[in-house]
Design a protein around this motif. Structure first.
Motif, PDB file in Angstrom:
ATOM      1  N   UNK A 271       9.554  -1.715  14.479  1.00  0.00           N
ATOM      2  CA  UNK A 271       9.023  -0.893  13.983  1.00  0.00           C
ATOM      3  C   UNK A 271       9.011  -1.622  12.043  1.00  0.00           C
ATOM      4  N   UNK A 272      10.194  -2.133  11.991  1.00  0.00           N
ATOM      5  CA  UNK A 272       9.873  -3.016  11.156  1.00  0.00           C
ATOM      6  C   UNK A 272      10.860  -4.254  11.015  1.00  0.00           C
ATOM      7  N   UNK A 273      10.142  -5.519  10.935  1.00  0.00           N
ATOM      8  CA  UNK A 273      11.174  -6.972  11.672  1.00  0.00           C
ATOM      9  C   UNK A 273      12.369  -6.991  11.017  1.00  0.00           C
ATOM     10  N   UNK A 274      13.129  -6.926  12.066  1.00  0.00           N
ATOM     11  CA  UNK A 274      14.637  -7.524  10.967  1.00  0.00           C
ATOM     12  C   UNK A 274      14.424  -8.907  10.309  1.00  0.00           C
ATOM     13  N   UNK A 275      15.837  -9.740   9.173  1.00  0.00           N
ATOM     14  CA  UNK A 275      15.667 -10.554   9.401  1.00  0.00           C
ATOM     15  C   UNK A 275      15.437 -12.321  10.357  1.00  0.00           C
ATOM     16  N   UNK A 276      14.908 -13.234  10.237  1.00  0.00           N
ATOM     17  CA  UNK A 276      14.587 -13.987  10.303  1.00  0.00           C
ATOM     18  C   UNK A 276      15.866 -13.915  11.849  1.00  0.00           C
ATOM     19  N   UNK A 277      15.986 -14.661  13.645  1.00  0.00           N
ATOM     20  CA  UNK A 277      17.195 -14.584  13.583  1.00  0.00           C
ATOM     21  C   UNK A 277      17.363 -13.777  14.305  1.00  0.00           C
ATOM     22  N   UNK A 278      17.441 -11.987  13.658  1.00  0.00           N
ATOM     23  CA  UNK A 278      18.063 -10.807  14.260  1.00  0.00           C
ATOM     24  C   UNK A 278      17.835 -10.978  15.439  1.00  0.00           C
ATOM     25  N   UNK A 279      17.110 -11.489  16.283  1.00  0.00           N
ATOM     26  CA  UNK A 279      16.136 -10.730  17.602  1.00  0.00           C
ATOM     27  C   UNK A 279      16.046 -12.428  18.113  1.00  0.00           C
ATOM     28  N   UNK A 280      16.644 -13.419  18.862  1.00  0.00           N
ATOM     29  CA  UNK A 280      16.400 -14.628  19.885  1.00  0.00           C
ATOM     30  C   UNK A 280      16.277 -14.559  20.843  1.00  0.00           C
ATOM     31  N   UNK A 281      15.404 -15.625  21.621  1.00  0.00           N
ATOM     32  CA  UNK A 281      14.721 -15.333  22.723  1.00  0.00           C
ATOM     33  C   UNK A 281      14.580 -16.656  23.389  1.00  0.00           C
TER      34      UNK A 281
ATOM     35  N   UNK B  83      21.020  -8.637  17.063  1.00  0.00           N
ATOM     36  CA  UNK B  83      22.407  -8.806  16.976  1.00  0.00           C
ATOM     37  C   UNK B  83      21.873  -7.430  15.721  1.00  0.00           C
ATOM     38  N   UNK B  84      23.272  -6.789  15.018  1.00  0.00           N
ATOM     39  CA  UNK B  84      23.289  -6.182  13.772  1.00  0.00           C
ATOM     40  C   UNK B  84      24.028  -5.695  13.446  1.00  0.00           C
ATOM     41  N   UNK B  85      24.222  -5.023  12.233  1.00  0.00           N
ATOM     42  CA  UNK B  85      25.177  -4.680  11.667  1.00  0.00           C
ATOM     43  C   UNK B  85      26.702  -4.170  12.375  1.00  0.00           C
ATOM     44  N   UNK B  86      27.575  -4.439  13.001  1.00  0.00           N
ATOM     45  CA  UNK B  86      28.507  -4.389  13.968  1.00  0.00           C
ATOM     46  C   UNK B  86      28.125  -3.938  15.406  1.00  0.00           C
ATOM     47  N   UNK B  87      27.346  -4.733  15.312  1.00  0.00           N
ATOM     48  CA  UNK B  87      26.743  -4.823  17.142  1.00  0.00           C
ATOM     49  C   UNK B  87      25.644  -6.002  17.666  1.00  0.00           C
ATOM     50  N   UNK B  88      26.354  -6.482  19.207  1.00  0.00           N
ATOM     51  CA  UNK B  88      25.415  -7.393  19.254  1.00  0.00           C
ATOM     52  C   UNK B  88      25.234  -6.813  20.803  1.00  0.00           C
ATOM     53  N   UNK B  89      23.229  -7.694  21.229  1.00  0.00           N
ATOM     54  CA  UNK B  89      23.254  -6.885  21.936  1.00  0.00           C
ATOM     55  C   UNK B  89      22.595  -8.853  23.083  1.00  0.00           C
TER      56      UNK B  89
ATOM     57  N   UNK C  58      11.334  -8.963  22.212  1.00  0.00           N
ATOM     58  CA  UNK C  58      11.028 -10.512  22.743  1.00  0.00           C
ATOM     59  C   UNK C  58       9.441 -10.739  22.430  1.00  0.00           C
ATOM     60  N   UNK C  59       8.710  -9.401  21.998  1.00  0.00           N
ATOM     61  CA  UNK C  59       7.836 -10.199  21.055  1.00  0.00           C
ATOM     62  C   UNK C  59       7.296 -10.763  19.325  1.00  0.00           C
ATOM     63  N   UNK C  60       8.831  -9.767  19.209  1.00  0.00           N
ATOM     64  CA  UNK C  60       9.370 -10.375  18.048  1.00  0.00           C
ATOM     65  C   UNK C  60       9.923 -11.327  17.663  1.00  0.00           C
ATOM     66  N   UNK C  61      10.373 -11.946  18.776  1.00  0.00           N
ATOM     67  CA  UNK C  61      11.587 -13.127  18.283  1.00  0.00           C
ATOM     68  C   UNK C  61      10.456 -14.642  18.966  1.00  0.00           C
TER      69      UNK C  61
END
Length: 306
Positions: free
Chosen positions: A234-244, A257-263, A299-302
């Motif tokens: 809904x609100x794109x995060x800083x660049x690099x939070x989502x990588x594909x 990635x996010x504060x305290x977690x990684x997926x 993935x579309x955001x990365x």
């Protein structure tokens, strides 16, 4: 190199990209944070990081703005080809003492790798995180390991522990046990009782995959991570939070990635989550009806570099 004899050539050992699409996770949760860790401006074009030793054996990380030069070298090395990486002095942004990651190689003919003597001037030498402790850097490195060795980690996950869309755990229906009902608080979204409940856990660390204790159903940290991942759509995060990155013809591997977690996730499969509050644990999130849409949206955001 800044802080070193200008005539002392760098003996290159390896190199890395520092761009919004690809950067050393050890440095931060996103590209902006990674740049800040090296006191660099987060320019969209990014940088190349060249790691090596000087003639005295001291460790240096040289930052260059010729990203293409470094990318070509990395591509050649990945294919097993020899390639000389010699950045032009005009492309050098700065030289930082130390290495952000531990290397298992060393330059021949010079003393063993060591931090340079800077007499207290300039930044403290870069150093890899302590492998015996657990924190944000170790969590991100663990997620990187899983992304690189997905098949090995995936085969440890028993799909039978996931919750079915009807609320029953596979393998438990015969015993009459069903869902714990926690999914009702988050109905229809990732982490609900519709198939996205965390299953059995594994542990990451030491470069090997070891079976771990079962993860608690609907772990609050997992639900927080999934909620924040949904918020990214809904609100794109800083660049690099989502990588594909490419996985197969129709599949991508996601690192989020996010504060305290990684997926870590495959767009055609499940997701695995690591948390700061769960040292070494790898918590699976079943496919279910909600996860595929979330992964496709992420993935579309990365960025998808060519």
């Amino acid at each position: 190199m800044a802080g070193a004899d200008a005539d002392d050539a760098l003996l290159v050992l390896t190199a890395m990209l520092l761009t919004p699409a690809r950067f050393p996770s050890v440095l931060g949760d996103d590209y902006v944070a990674a740049c800040a860790a090296l006191a660099l401006e987060p320019y969209e074009e990014g940088y190349g990081l060249v790691l090596g030793q000087d003639g005295e054996g001291a460790r240096w990380t040289v930052v260059v703005d010729d990203v293409s030069l470094v990318a070509v070298a990395i591509a050649a090395w990945d294919c097993g080809m020899a390639h000389d990486l010699s950045p032009d002095e005009r492309s050098v942004v700065c030289a930082l003492p130390g290495w952000p990651l531990a290397l298992t190689v060393a330059a021949p003919g010079v003393p063993a790798p060591h931090d340079p003597e800077t007499d207290g001037l300039g930044p403290a030498p870069l150093a890899p995180p302590d492998p015996e402790s657990w924190g944000p850097a170790q969590r991100r490195l663990g997620a990187d390991e899983i992304a690189e060795r997905w098949a090995l980690w995936r085969e440890q996950i028993d799909d039978a522990v996931f919750v079915r869309p009807d609320g029953e755990r596979r393998g438990e229906a015969a015993e009459g046990t069903g869902s714990d009902g926690a999914g009702s608080e988050n109905s229809g979204g990732p982490g609900s009782g519709s198939g996205d409940e965390p299953g059995s856990g594994s542990t990451v660390g030491g470069g090997s995959a070891e079976p771990g204790a079962p993860a608690a159903g609907h772990h609050p940290g997992v639900r927080r991570a999934l909620s924040e991942a949904v918020a990214y759509t809904r609100t794109p995060p800083p660049p690099g939070r989502i990588r594909s990155v490419f996985a197969s013809a129709a599949t991508r591997t996601l690192r989020v990635d996010g504060p305290g977690w990684s997926m870590v996730a495959r767009t055609d499969d499940i997701a695995l989550i690591l948390l700061d509050e769960e040292p070494g644990a790898v918590l699976p999130v079943g496919r279910g009806p909600a996860l595929p849409g979330l992964l496709d949206a992420l993935d579309a955001l990365a960025p998808h570099p060519v």
